[in-house]
Design a protein around this motif. Structure first.
Motif, PDB file in Angstrom:
ATOM      1  N   PRO A  66       0.834  -1.199   0.000  1.00  0.00           N
ATOM      2  CA  PRO A  66       0.000   0.000   0.000  1.00  0.00           C
ATOM      3  C   PRO A  66       0.869   1.248   0.000  1.00  0.00           C
ATOM      4  O   PRO A  66       1.972   1.246   0.531  1.00  0.00           O
ATOM      5  CB  PRO A  66      -0.804  -0.111   1.286  1.00  0.00           C
ATOM      6  CG  PRO A  66       0.028  -0.981   2.179  1.00  0.00           C
ATOM      7  CD  PRO A  66       0.797  -1.898   1.280  1.00  0.00           C
ATOM      8  N   PHE A  67       0.365   2.318  -0.610  1.00  0.00           N
ATOM      9  CA  PHE A  67       1.161   3.525  -0.763  1.00  0.00           C
ATOM     10  C   PHE A  67       0.605   4.652   0.104  1.00  0.00           C
ATOM     11  O   PHE A  67      -0.553   4.652   0.490  1.00  0.00           O
ATOM     12  CB  PHE A  67       1.216   3.971  -2.230  1.00  0.00           C
ATOM     13  CG  PHE A  67      -0.139   4.124  -2.872  1.00  0.00           C
ATOM     14  CD1 PHE A  67      -0.838   5.307  -2.768  1.00  0.00           C
ATOM     15  CD2 PHE A  67      -0.697   3.067  -3.568  1.00  0.00           C
ATOM     16  CE1 PHE A  67      -2.087   5.445  -3.354  1.00  0.00           C
ATOM     17  CE2 PHE A  67      -1.944   3.192  -4.161  1.00  0.00           C
ATOM     18  CZ  PHE A  67      -2.642   4.382  -4.047  1.00  0.00           C
ATOM     19  N   ASN A  68       1.466   5.617   0.374  1.00  0.00           N
ATOM     20  CA  ASN A  68       1.091   6.817   1.099  1.00  0.00           C
ATOM     21  C   ASN A  68       0.571   7.815   0.066  1.00  0.00           C
ATOM     22  O   ASN A  68       1.273   8.141  -0.891  1.00  0.00           O
ATOM     23  CB  ASN A  68       2.320   7.362   1.847  1.00  0.00           C
ATOM     24  CG  ASN A  68       2.041   8.653   2.553  1.00  0.00           C
ATOM     25  OD1 ASN A  68       1.623   9.637   1.956  1.00  0.00           O
ATOM     26  ND2 ASN A  68       2.293   8.654   3.849  1.00  0.00           N
ATOM     27  N   VAL A  69      -0.643   8.293   0.259  1.00  0.00           N
ATOM     28  CA  VAL A  69      -1.280   9.195  -0.690  1.00  0.00           C
ATOM     29  C   VAL A  69      -0.465  10.474  -0.883  1.00  0.00           C
ATOM     30  O   VAL A  69      -0.292  10.951  -2.008  1.00  0.00           O
ATOM     31  CB  VAL A  69      -2.716   9.531  -0.219  1.00  0.00           C
ATOM     32  CG1 VAL A  69      -3.339  10.626  -1.062  1.00  0.00           C
ATOM     33  CG2 VAL A  69      -3.577   8.280  -0.251  1.00  0.00           C
ATOM     34  N   MET A  70       0.062  11.030   0.199  1.00  0.00           N
ATOM     35  CA  MET A  70       0.849  12.263   0.100  1.00  0.00           C
ATOM     36  C   MET A  70       2.136  12.028  -0.695  1.00  0.00           C
ATOM     37  O   MET A  70       2.557  12.889  -1.475  1.00  0.00           O
ATOM     38  CB  MET A  70       1.177  12.810   1.493  1.00  0.00           C
ATOM     39  CG  MET A  70      -0.068  13.154   2.315  1.00  0.00           C
ATOM     40  SD  MET A  70      -1.213  14.256   1.460  1.00  0.00           S
ATOM     41  CE  MET A  70      -0.320  15.777   1.556  1.00  0.00           C
ATOM     42  N   ASP A  71       2.746  10.860  -0.515  1.00  0.00           N
ATOM     43  CA  ASP A  71       3.956  10.508  -1.254  1.00  0.00           C
ATOM     44  C   ASP A  71       3.653  10.410  -2.747  1.00  0.00           C
ATOM     45  O   ASP A  71       4.399  10.928  -3.584  1.00  0.00           O
ATOM     46  CB  ASP A  71       4.530   9.191  -0.716  1.00  0.00           C
ATOM     47  CG  ASP A  71       5.831   8.800  -1.393  1.00  0.00           C
ATOM     48  OD1 ASP A  71       6.678   9.688  -1.634  1.00  0.00           O
ATOM     49  OD2 ASP A  71       6.006   7.600  -1.683  1.00  0.00           O
ATOM     50  N   LEU A  72       2.555   9.773  -3.081  1.00  0.00           N
ATOM     51  CA  LEU A  72       2.168   9.650  -4.493  1.00  0.00           C
ATOM     52  C   LEU A  72       1.929  11.036  -5.107  1.00  0.00           C
ATOM     53  O   LEU A  72       2.412  11.325  -6.203  1.00  0.00           O
ATOM     54  CB  LEU A  72       0.925   8.778  -4.644  1.00  0.00           C
ATOM     55  CG  LEU A  72       0.415   8.647  -6.085  1.00  0.00           C
ATOM     56  CD1 LEU A  72       1.378   7.813  -6.915  1.00  0.00           C
ATOM     57  CD2 LEU A  72      -0.963   8.054  -6.126  1.00  0.00           C
ATOM     58  N   CYS A  73       1.213  11.892  -4.400  1.00  0.00           N
ATOM     59  CA  CYS A  73       0.956  13.249  -4.914  1.00  0.00           C
ATOM     60  C   CYS A  73       2.260  14.010  -5.120  1.00  0.00           C
ATOM     61  O   CYS A  73       2.416  14.727  -6.114  1.00  0.00           O
ATOM     62  CB  CYS A  73       0.041  14.011  -3.959  1.00  0.00           C
ATOM     63  SG  CYS A  73      -1.660  13.430  -3.994  1.00  0.00           S
ATOM     64  N   ALA A  74       3.200  13.853  -4.193  1.00  0.00           N
ATOM     65  CA  ALA A  74       4.497  14.526  -4.325  1.00  0.00           C
ATOM     66  C   ALA A  74       5.244  14.028  -5.560  1.00  0.00           C
ATOM     67  O   ALA A  74       5.852  14.823  -6.291  1.00  0.00           O
ATOM     68  CB  ALA A  74       5.339  14.306  -3.068  1.00  0.00           C
ATOM     69  N   ARG A  75       5.182  12.736  -5.819  1.00  0.00           N
ATOM     70  CA  ARG A  75       5.866  12.181  -6.994  1.00  0.00           C
ATOM     71  C   ARG A  75       5.227  12.661  -8.283  1.00  0.00           C
ATOM     72  O   ARG A  75       5.901  12.919  -9.283  1.00  0.00           O
ATOM     73  CB  ARG A  75       5.897  10.658  -6.919  1.00  0.00           C
ATOM     74  CG  ARG A  75       6.802  10.191  -5.796  1.00  0.00           C
ATOM     75  CD  ARG A  75       6.839   8.696  -5.701  1.00  0.00           C
ATOM     76  NE  ARG A  75       7.485   8.277  -4.483  1.00  0.00           N
ATOM     77  CZ  ARG A  75       8.183   7.167  -4.381  1.00  0.00           C
ATOM     78  NH1 ARG A  75       8.353   6.379  -5.434  1.00  0.00           N
ATOM     79  NH2 ARG A  75       8.738   6.817  -3.235  1.00  0.00           N
ATOM     80  N   VAL A  76       3.887  12.763  -8.282  1.00  0.00           N
ATOM     81  CA  VAL A  76       3.193  13.274  -9.463  1.00  0.00           C
ATOM     82  C   VAL A  76       3.617  14.731  -9.712  1.00  0.00           C
ATOM     83  O   VAL A  76       3.937  15.101 -10.852  1.00  0.00           O
ATOM     84  CB  VAL A  76       1.656  13.160  -9.288  1.00  0.00           C
ATOM     85  CG1 VAL A  76       0.921  13.940 -10.372  1.00  0.00           C
ATOM     86  CG2 VAL A  76       1.231  11.691  -9.301  1.00  0.00           C
ATOM     87  N   LYS A  77       3.641  15.537  -8.677  1.00  0.00           N
ATOM     88  CA  LYS A  77       4.057  16.945  -8.812  1.00  0.00           C
ATOM     89  C   LYS A  77       5.484  17.055  -9.341  1.00  0.00           C
ATOM     90  O   LYS A  77       5.768  17.913 -10.187  1.00  0.00           O
ATOM     91  CB  LYS A  77       3.937  17.668  -7.471  1.00  0.00           C
ATOM     92  CG  LYS A  77       2.516  18.010  -7.120  1.00  0.00           C
ATOM     93  CD  LYS A  77       2.436  18.706  -5.784  1.00  0.00           C
ATOM     94  CE  LYS A  77       0.985  18.905  -5.398  1.00  0.00           C
ATOM     95  NZ  LYS A  77       0.810  19.424  -4.046  1.00  0.00           N
ATOM     96  N   GLU A  78       6.382  16.199  -8.852  1.00  0.00           N
ATOM     97  CA  GLU A  78       7.782  16.213  -9.321  1.00  0.00           C
ATOM     98  C   GLU A  78       7.856  15.974 -10.826  1.00  0.00           C
ATOM     99  O   GLU A  78       8.629  16.628 -11.529  1.00  0.00           O
ATOM    100  CB  GLU A  78       8.595  15.122  -8.623  1.00  0.00           C
ATOM    101  CG  GLU A  78       8.986  15.417  -7.204  1.00  0.00           C
ATOM    102  CD  GLU A  78       9.650  14.209  -6.537  1.00  0.00           C
ATOM    103  OE1 GLU A  78      10.083  13.279  -7.247  1.00  0.00           O
ATOM    104  OE2 GLU A  78       9.729  14.233  -5.302  1.00  0.00           O
TER     105      GLU A  78
END
Length: 119
Positions: free
Chosen positions: A104-116
């Protein structure tokens, strides 16, 4: 300007979660539940990012990546996997894979990677 994101996962809950999160971030989201459906949608429309589950029915994520690379489709990909540690080496050799995220993934981590990726 909103980005077009294709979310590919065979679990309806993950597709719904990612759709809700990414649309709240201002993106447009298209979903697919199999690798075959994803490839069909990729051939029909243009995407700025693909979030791809590695284990998929019909055509798995690895084969989707092979086809994208063979067709020289350069859309960046974030790969999600419950076995991320075992596929990280393979993903590092792929030009279009920008990140690998463990489920399972951390939602905030995924959003940060998308923004990057969109910077």
């Amino acid at each position: 300007m909103p980005k077009e994101i294709l979310v590919v996962d065979d679990q309806p809950g993950i597709r719904l979660l990612l759709t809700d999160i990414l649309t709240s971030e201002g993106h447009r989201v298209t979903i697919a539940s199999t690798g075959k459906e994803a490839l069909d949608k990729i051939h029909q429309a243009s995407f700025d990012l693909i979030i791809l589950d590695y284990k998929l029915p019909i055509i798995d994520g690895g084969e989707v990546l092979n086809q994208l690379e063979n067709e020289e489709i350069k859309t960046p990909v974030i790969v999600m996997s419950g076995m991320a540690e075992s596929i990280i080496g393979e993903m590092e050799t792929r030009r279009i894979v920008k990140n690998t995220i463990a489920k399972p993934f951390n939602v905030m981590d995924l959003c940060a990677r998308v923004k990057e990726i969109f910077m």
